[in-house]
Scaffold this motif. Structure first.
Motif, PDB file in Angstrom:
ATOM      1  N   TYR A 170       0.832  -1.202   0.000  1.00 49.74           N
ATOM      2  CA  TYR A 170       0.000   0.000   0.000  1.00 49.74           C
ATOM      3  C   TYR A 170       0.866   1.252   0.000  1.00 49.74           C
ATOM      4  O   TYR A 170       0.575   2.240  -0.688  1.00 49.74           O
ATOM      5  CB  TYR A 170      -0.926  -0.017   1.213  1.00 49.74           C
ATOM      6  N   TRP A 171       1.966   1.209   0.753  1.00 50.29           N
ATOM      7  CA  TRP A 171       2.902   2.341   0.780  1.00 50.29           C
ATOM      8  C   TRP A 171       3.460   2.589  -0.616  1.00 50.29           C
ATOM      9  O   TRP A 171       3.525   3.741  -1.069  1.00 50.29           O
ATOM     10  CB  TRP A 171       4.039   2.050   1.762  1.00 50.29           C
ATOM     11  N   PHE A 172       3.861   1.528  -1.318  1.00 50.37           N
ATOM     12  CA  PHE A 172       4.443   1.686  -2.648  1.00 50.37           C
ATOM     13  C   PHE A 172       3.413   2.248  -3.628  1.00 50.37           C
ATOM     14  O   PHE A 172       3.738   3.122  -4.457  1.00 50.37           O
ATOM     15  CB  PHE A 172       4.970   0.348  -3.160  1.00 50.37           C
ATOM     16  N   ILE A 173       2.187   1.777  -3.531  1.00 47.89           N
ATOM     17  CA  ILE A 173       1.131   2.282  -4.424  1.00 47.89           C
ATOM     18  C   ILE A 173       0.911   3.775  -4.190  1.00 47.89           C
ATOM     19  O   ILE A 173       0.726   4.552  -5.137  1.00 47.89           O
ATOM     20  CB  ILE A 173      -0.168   1.498  -4.212  1.00 47.89           C
ATOM     21  N   LEU A 174       0.952   4.200  -2.930  1.00 49.36           N
ATOM     22  CA  LEU A 174       0.792   5.621  -2.628  1.00 49.36           C
ATOM     23  C   LEU A 174       1.912   6.447  -3.260  1.00 49.36           C
ATOM     24  O   LEU A 174       1.672   7.547  -3.763  1.00 49.36           O
ATOM     25  CB  LEU A 174       0.790   5.842  -1.113  1.00 49.36           C
ATOM     26  N   GLN A 175       3.146   5.915  -3.230  1.00 51.83           N
ATOM     27  CA  GLN A 175       4.254   6.641  -3.843  1.00 51.83           C
ATOM     28  C   GLN A 175       4.022   6.788  -5.343  1.00 51.83           C
ATOM     29  O   GLN A 175       4.246   7.850  -5.929  1.00 51.83           O
ATOM     30  CB  GLN A 175       5.588   5.927  -3.594  1.00 51.83           C
ATOM     31  N   TRP A 176       3.562   5.706  -5.959  1.00 49.39           N
ATOM     32  CA  TRP A 176       3.335   5.716  -7.404  1.00 49.39           C
ATOM     33  C   TRP A 176       2.221   6.694  -7.784  1.00 49.39           C
ATOM     34  O   TRP A 176       2.350   7.453  -8.740  1.00 49.39           O
ATOM     35  CB  TRP A 176       3.003   4.306  -7.881  1.00 49.39           C
ATOM     36  N   LEU A 177       1.140   6.670  -7.018  1.00 48.81           N
ATOM     37  CA  LEU A 177       0.014   7.552  -7.315  1.00 48.81           C
ATOM     38  C   LEU A 177       0.348   9.018  -7.056  1.00 48.81           C
ATOM     39  O   LEU A 177      -0.307   9.902  -7.604  1.00 48.81           O
ATOM     40  CB  LEU A 177      -1.208   7.145  -6.482  1.00 48.81           C
ATOM     41  N   SER A 178       1.354   9.265  -6.228  1.00 46.78           N
ATOM     42  CA  SER A 178       1.710  10.639  -5.875  1.00 46.78           C
ATOM     43  C   SER A 178       2.704  11.261  -6.848  1.00 46.78           C
ATOM     44  O   SER A 178       3.049  12.437  -6.708  1.00 46.78           O
ATOM     45  CB  SER A 178       2.302  10.680  -4.457  1.00 46.78           C
TER      46      SER A 178
ATOM     47  N   ILE B 176      10.529   5.199  -5.242  1.00 51.43           N
ATOM     48  CA  ILE B 176      10.237   4.114  -6.192  1.00 51.43           C
ATOM     49  C   ILE B 176      11.526   3.453  -6.671  1.00 51.43           C
ATOM     50  O   ILE B 176      11.613   2.224  -6.758  1.00 51.43           O
ATOM     51  CB  ILE B 176       9.414   4.664  -7.372  1.00 51.43           C
ATOM     52  N   TYR B 177      12.541   4.255  -6.982  1.00 53.64           N
ATOM     53  CA  TYR B 177      13.825   3.680  -7.379  1.00 53.64           C
ATOM     54  C   TYR B 177      14.407   2.825  -6.255  1.00 53.64           C
ATOM     55  O   TYR B 177      14.911   1.720  -6.488  1.00 53.64           O
ATOM     56  CB  TYR B 177      14.805   4.787  -7.751  1.00 53.64           C
ATOM     57  N   GLY B 178      14.388   3.342  -5.030  1.00 57.69           N
ATOM     58  CA  GLY B 178      14.940   2.597  -3.906  1.00 57.69           C
ATOM     59  C   GLY B 178      14.193   1.303  -3.663  1.00 57.69           C
ATOM     60  O   GLY B 178      14.809   0.235  -3.485  1.00 57.69           O
TER      61      GLY B 178
END
Length: 249
Positions: A199-207, A221-223
């Protein structure tokens, strides 16, 4: 979002490297002008100028990393604080930026995630491999961000890129694990790790593309992606060694 509190799976060894990284980040923050503890930087406008110059000196400026040349301070800073009297080798800022934070909440938010997932990843990789991979994740995050925004002159600071890599590795190395998490306003749940970190990763992508935010979502996202890839390779290498060992018996 869910805030991880601790990993429900006990570690087999004391996570000294995780403790060390947490301690180093705290000590460095306390020694910078972004901390109220460091009173020797002065007060008011003087302190703000010191903090701005310090951030540009030790933060990772994308244009400096892509060109290899130190960039001048922005005019809005030099008009109030002067031209600045520092010299830097841009590549060193890729390392130093990983240990700088803009404020106490920035620091705390990063270290909570590092403390929770770092112990599990260190337990599975071993201390030296964990330390080297942490630094590698941070460098990939910083340079990935620079390559994506090569003309940006806004400095990147924070441990979140490296920690995102540890989070990605954790998902692969402990896919069935559960993390005790706080879900606002008052709920504490024991959630699967893939739910919390996914869920954390999806939030980064959507942001991505949020121009009003000061958060470097691209670096996260790179990390995270670097951590996932590294863990997949490490797990495959471990499986290959076990098969080779069994074939010799």
């Amino acid at each position: 979002m869910a805030l991880p509190l601790y990993d429900s799976q006990p570690a087999r060894r004391v996570p000294w490297v995780t403790y060390l990284l947490v301690a180093v980040n705290v000590v460095v923050f306390l020694m910078t002008p972004m901390s109220n503890f460091a009173t020797w930087y002065g007060k008011g406008a003087v302190r703000e100028c010191k903090a701005a110059e310090f951030t540009y000196q030790y933060g990772a400026v994308p244009k400096e990393l892509t060109t290899g040349d130190q960039q001048p301070l922005p005019t809005d800073i030099t008009s109030q604080c002067g031209p600045g009297g520092y010299h830097k080798a841009p590549w060193t800022s890729a390392f130093t930026s990983m240990f700088l934070h803009s404020g106490a909440m920035h620091l705390l938010g990063n270290l909570v995630f590092l403390f929770v997932v770092g112990m599990g990843v260190e337990d599975r990789l071993g201390r030296w491999r964990f330390l080297l991979s942490y630094l590698a994740f941070g460098l990939i995050a910083v340079y990935g961000f620079a390559w994506t925004s090569p003309d940006s002159t806004v400095p990147l600071i924070g441990a979140s890129g490296a920690i995102a890599g540890v989070m990605g590795a954790y998902v692969i190395l402990n896919p069935r694990g559960r993390v005790v998490s706080y879900v606002p306003p008052i709920i504490v749940l024991r959630l699967p790790v893939w739910v919390v970190l996914g869920y954390w990763f999806i939030l980064q992508w959507l942001s991505l593309g949020d121009e009003e935010s000061s958060v470097a979502y691209t670096a996260h996202i790179y990390g995270f992606s670097a951590g996932v890839l590294f863990a997949l390779l490490a797990r495959r290498a471990g499986r290959t060694r076990r098969i080779a060992a069994l074939s010799r018996t």
